[in-house]
Motif scaffolding. Sequence first.
Motif, PDB file in Angstrom:
ATOM      1  N   PHE A 101       1.140  -1.087  -0.220  1.00  0.00           N
ATOM      2  CA  PHE A 101       0.057   0.093   0.331  1.00  0.00           C
ATOM      3  C   PHE A 101       0.196   1.163   0.117  1.00  0.00           C
ATOM      4  CE2 PHE A 101      -3.030  -3.108   1.810  1.00  0.00           C
ATOM      5  CZ  PHE A 101      -4.895  -2.538   0.793  1.00  0.00           C
ATOM      6  N   ALA A 102       1.914   1.179   0.632  1.00  0.00           N
ATOM      7  CA  ALA A 102       2.602   2.387   0.804  1.00  0.00           C
ATOM      8  C   ALA A 102       4.282   2.899  -0.231  1.00  0.00           C
ATOM      9  CB  ALA A 102       3.642   2.407   1.804  1.00  0.00           C
ATOM     10  N   LYS A 103       4.292   2.187  -1.405  1.00  0.00           N
ATOM     11  CA  LYS A 103       5.457   2.182  -2.175  1.00  0.00           C
ATOM     12  C   LYS A 103       4.496   1.169  -3.608  1.00  0.00           C
ATOM     13  CE  LYS A 103       8.302   3.407   0.538  1.00  0.00           C
ATOM     14  NZ  LYS A 103       8.516   4.648   0.344  1.00  0.00           N
ATOM     15  N   TYR A 104       3.447   0.919  -3.999  1.00  0.00           N
ATOM     16  CA  TYR A 104       3.272   0.359  -5.349  1.00  0.00           C
ATOM     17  C   TYR A 104       2.004   1.377  -5.711  1.00  0.00           C
ATOM     18  CZ  TYR A 104       6.787  -3.043  -4.850  1.00  0.00           C
ATOM     19  OH  TYR A 104       7.734  -3.889  -4.547  1.00  0.00           O
ATOM     20  N   ASP A 105       1.765   1.273  -6.608  1.00  0.00           N
ATOM     21  CA  ASP A 105       0.432   1.699  -7.060  1.00  0.00           C
ATOM     22  C   ASP A 105      -0.601   1.374  -7.776  1.00  0.00           C
ATOM     23  OD1 ASP A 105       0.502   4.409  -6.316  1.00  0.00           O
ATOM     24  OD2 ASP A 105       2.573   5.161  -7.988  1.00  0.00           O
ATOM     25  N   PHE A 106      -1.456   0.861  -7.958  1.00  0.00           N
ATOM     26  CA  PHE A 106      -2.167  -0.610  -8.365  1.00  0.00           C
ATOM     27  C   PHE A 106      -3.868   0.541  -8.148  1.00  0.00           C
ATOM     28  CE2 PHE A 106      -1.503  -1.269  -3.933  1.00  0.00           C
ATOM     29  CZ  PHE A 106      -2.358  -1.602  -3.960  1.00  0.00           C
ATOM     30  N   ARG A 107      -4.176  -0.459  -9.553  1.00  0.00           N
ATOM     31  CA  ARG A 107      -6.112   0.087  -9.221  1.00  0.00           C
ATOM     32  C   ARG A 107      -7.007  -0.697  -8.038  1.00  0.00           C
ATOM     33  NH1 ARG A 107      -9.091  -2.834 -14.908  1.00  0.00           N
ATOM     34  NH2 ARG A 107     -10.439  -1.156 -14.229  1.00  0.00           N
ATOM     35  N   PHE A 108      -7.487   0.246  -7.792  1.00  0.00           N
ATOM     36  CA  PHE A 108      -8.328  -0.327  -6.729  1.00  0.00           C
ATOM     37  C   PHE A 108      -7.471   0.341  -5.342  1.00  0.00           C
ATOM     38  CE2 PHE A 108     -10.152  -2.666  -9.808  1.00  0.00           C
ATOM     39  CZ  PHE A 108     -11.392  -1.291 -10.491  1.00  0.00           C
ATOM     40  N   LYS A 109      -6.246   0.572  -5.626  1.00  0.00           N
ATOM     41  CA  LYS A 109      -5.766   0.937  -3.757  1.00  0.00           C
ATOM     42  C   LYS A 109      -6.763   1.827  -3.347  1.00  0.00           C
ATOM     43  CE  LYS A 109      -1.480   2.516  -2.072  1.00  0.00           C
ATOM     44  NZ  LYS A 109       0.436   3.922  -2.779  1.00  0.00           N
ATOM     45  N   ASN A 170      12.233   6.620  -1.003  1.00  0.00           N
ATOM     46  CA  ASN A 170      12.154   5.866  -2.177  1.00  0.00           C
ATOM     47  C   ASN A 170      13.131   5.730  -3.523  1.00  0.00           C
ATOM     48  OD1 ASN A 170       9.809   5.507  -2.353  1.00  0.00           O
ATOM     49  ND2 ASN A 170       8.844   7.523  -3.251  1.00  0.00           N
ATOM     50  N   GLU A 171      13.912   6.890  -2.637  1.00  0.00           N
ATOM     51  CA  GLU A 171      15.798   6.355  -3.601  1.00  0.00           C
ATOM     52  C   GLU A 171      16.560   5.277  -2.921  1.00  0.00           C
ATOM     53  OE1 GLU A 171      13.874  10.426  -3.711  1.00  0.00           O
ATOM     54  OE2 GLU A 171      14.369   8.966  -2.008  1.00  0.00           O
ATOM     55  N   LEU A 172      16.183   4.653  -1.749  1.00  0.00           N
ATOM     56  CA  LEU A 172      16.986   3.529  -0.772  1.00  0.00           C
ATOM     57  C   LEU A 172      16.490   2.770  -1.829  1.00  0.00           C
ATOM     58  CD1 LEU A 172      18.257   2.632   1.614  1.00  0.00           C
ATOM     59  CD2 LEU A 172      16.823   2.926   2.525  1.00  0.00           C
ATOM     60  N   LEU A 173      15.263   2.388  -1.928  1.00  0.00           N
ATOM     61  CA  LEU A 173      14.505   1.018  -2.938  1.00  0.00           C
ATOM     62  C   LEU A 173      15.192   1.448  -4.687  1.00  0.00           C
ATOM     63  CD1 LEU A 173      10.937   1.374  -1.362  1.00  0.00           C
ATOM     64  CD2 LEU A 173      12.463   0.678  -0.194  1.00  0.00           C
ATOM     65  N   ASP A 174      14.916   2.477  -4.792  1.00  0.00           N
ATOM     66  CA  ASP A 174      15.379   2.444  -6.447  1.00  0.00           C
ATOM     67  C   ASP A 174      17.014   1.503  -6.001  1.00  0.00           C
ATOM     68  OD1 ASP A 174      12.588   3.308  -6.904  1.00  0.00           O
ATOM     69  OD2 ASP A 174      13.606   5.212  -6.970  1.00  0.00           O
ATOM     70  N   ALA A 175      18.059   2.634  -5.523  1.00  0.00           N
ATOM     71  CA  ALA A 175      19.427   1.833  -5.693  1.00  0.00           C
ATOM     72  C   ALA A 175      19.213   0.447  -5.412  1.00  0.00           C
ATOM     73  CB  ALA A 175      19.771   3.189  -4.516  1.00  0.00           C
ATOM     74  N   ALA A 176      18.523  -0.348  -4.490  1.00  0.00           N
ATOM     75  CA  ALA A 176      18.297  -1.656  -4.413  1.00  0.00           C
ATOM     76  C   ALA A 176      17.822  -2.095  -5.481  1.00  0.00           C
ATOM     77  CB  ALA A 176      17.680  -1.924  -2.719  1.00  0.00           C
ATOM     78  N   ARG A 177      17.275  -1.763  -5.801  1.00  0.00           N
ATOM     79  CA  ARG A 177      16.789  -2.094  -7.431  1.00  0.00           C
ATOM     80  C   ARG A 177      17.393  -2.258  -8.485  1.00  0.00           C
ATOM     81  NH1 ARG A 177      11.712   0.819  -6.338  1.00  0.00           N
ATOM     82  NH2 ARG A 177      10.126  -0.814  -5.462  1.00  0.00           N
ATOM     83  N   VAL A 178      18.427  -1.833  -8.566  1.00  0.00           N
ATOM     84  CA  VAL A 178      19.617  -1.226  -9.467  1.00  0.00           C
ATOM     85  C   VAL A 178      20.821  -2.020  -9.423  1.00  0.00           C
ATOM     86  CG1 VAL A 178      22.022   0.709 -10.574  1.00  0.00           C
ATOM     87  CG2 VAL A 178      18.919   1.499  -9.841  1.00  0.00           C
ATOM     88  N   ASP A 179      20.486  -1.800  -8.273  1.00  0.00           N
ATOM     89  CA  ASP A 179      21.825  -3.462  -7.994  1.00  0.00           C
ATOM     90  C   ASP A 179      21.764  -4.505  -7.898  1.00  0.00           C
ATOM     91  OD1 ASP A 179      23.331  -1.162  -7.237  1.00  0.00           O
ATOM     92  OD2 ASP A 179      22.805  -1.314  -4.504  1.00  0.00           O
ATOM     93  N   GLY A 180      20.594  -5.110  -8.922  1.00  0.00           N
ATOM     94  CA  GLY A 180      19.479  -6.146  -8.931  1.00  0.00           C
ATOM     95  C   GLY A 180      18.853  -7.296  -7.399  1.00  0.00           C
ATOM     96  N   CYS A 181      18.424  -6.323  -6.490  1.00  0.00           N
ATOM     97  CA  CYS A 181      17.122  -7.354  -5.747  1.00  0.00           C
ATOM     98  C   CYS A 181      15.950  -7.514  -6.380  1.00  0.00           C
ATOM     99  CB  CYS A 181      17.874  -5.973  -4.277  1.00  0.00           C
ATOM    100  SG  CYS A 181      17.282  -6.735  -2.955  1.00  0.00           S
ATOM    101  N   THR A 182      15.440  -8.348  -5.724  1.00  0.00           N
ATOM    102  CA  THR A 182      13.821  -8.857  -5.905  1.00  0.00           C
ATOM    103  C   THR A 182      13.599  -7.394  -5.214  1.00  0.00           C
ATOM    104  OG1 THR A 182      13.943 -10.605  -4.272  1.00  0.00           O
ATOM    105  CG2 THR A 182      15.039 -10.407  -6.912  1.00  0.00           C
ATOM    106  N   GLU A 183      11.188  -7.861  -5.632  1.00  0.00           N
ATOM    107  CA  GLU A 183      11.002  -6.988  -4.384  1.00  0.00           C
ATOM    108  C   GLU A 183      11.026  -7.552  -2.993  1.00  0.00           C
ATOM    109  OE1 GLU A 183       9.828  -3.697  -5.610  1.00  0.00           O
ATOM    110  OE2 GLU A 183      11.090  -3.977  -7.169  1.00  0.00           O
ATOM    111  N   PHE A 184      10.563  -9.002  -3.288  1.00  0.00           N
ATOM    112  CA  PHE A 184      10.818  -9.106  -2.257  1.00  0.00           C
ATOM    113  C   PHE A 184      11.974  -8.923  -0.911  1.00  0.00           C
ATOM    114  CE2 PHE A 184      10.877 -12.696   1.712  1.00  0.00           C
ATOM    115  CZ  PHE A 184      10.109 -12.289   1.846  1.00  0.00           C
ATOM    116  N   GLY A 185      13.304  -9.481  -2.216  1.00  0.00           N
ATOM    117  CA  GLY A 185      14.063  -9.123  -1.927  1.00  0.00           C
ATOM    118  C   GLY A 185      14.498  -7.322  -0.797  1.00  0.00           C
ATOM    119  N   ILE A 186      14.200  -6.972  -1.572  1.00  0.00           N
ATOM    120  CA  ILE A 186      13.954  -5.310  -1.161  1.00  0.00           C
ATOM    121  C   ILE A 186      13.102  -4.994   0.486  1.00  0.00           C
ATOM    122  CG2 ILE A 186      12.805  -2.756  -1.888  1.00  0.00           C
ATOM    123  CD1 ILE A 186      13.386  -3.267  -4.451  1.00  0.00           C
ATOM    124  N   PHE A 187      11.994  -5.871   0.323  1.00  0.00           N
ATOM    125  CA  PHE A 187      11.294  -5.703   1.698  1.00  0.00           C
ATOM    126  C   PHE A 187      12.122  -6.898   2.378  1.00  0.00           C
ATOM    127  CE2 PHE A 187       8.540  -8.121   4.413  1.00  0.00           C
ATOM    128  CZ  PHE A 187       8.086  -6.990   4.991  1.00  0.00           C
TER     129      PHE A 187
END
Length: 289
Positions: A101-109, A170-187
Amino acid sequence: MTSPSVTIRRRLPSVVTQVFLVVLALAFLAPVAWAVISAFKPAAQIINDPLGFDPSSATLDNFTRMFADVPIVRGFVNTAIVLALKGSLTLFFAPLAAYGFAKYDFRFKGLLFGTVLITLMLPTIVLIIPLLLEMKELGWVNTYQALVLPGAVDAFAIFWMRQVIAAVPNELLDAARVDGCTEFGIFWRIVLPVIRPALAGLAVLTVMNIYNDFVWPVVIASSDRMATLQVVLSSLAQNITGNRIGADYATVTGELLAAASIALVPLLLIFIVLQKHFINGILAGSVKG
């Protein structure tokens, strides 16, 4: 140079506040202290001299009789099992849902989150009959599943964790994605360590809620085999008088105080150990996301 009168006027509100807090703390702690001290008094003395205490007359008779008359150990075991299972589900899935809910945008959120918040307004008594019928259809009456699963991921936990996680950059999460971390790994590797104080606060509140829960366990766990600690305590006087013919009021009172004193110990230890994290978690939960 500041005059003494000005200094006194500046310090007076702080002193008044501290005195008020001390008086308030004493008012809350006095009944608890009386109950614990009285549990070590002879049963007759509790009634005849409720405010007095002679250390030389201290006894463990109330505790030994209580353990013999009441299945409090079984209540502790059932409560511990429910705490371990239900607490684990809450502390894992509530932050996970809040992260979505905090970090993703989706329909009917907004609609989904609003629905979660609406459930906060529903009193427990409204949900008991539908839940009981559902448990009966599943064959889960008097089982651990019925004690654990309903309410395992409650709306308040999701709401509170969302407020905390929303403050994670959000920059912290984006940096983890750039390093190849999975979405669950970020969490798991990024978000959870950051929100650890709030998670500890949620853990304390979750333990207190489950430990003190009475309405649902007394409805769904009607057998002595599945009774939790609060259900055992609620029927304690009946168990004492049923197991001992001629048990008088003083005896029942002494054993009630002994059982209440023992039931207080786990929560007290948990709060003492996690007190710092609990306070930090409450403050973290107040951050607007």
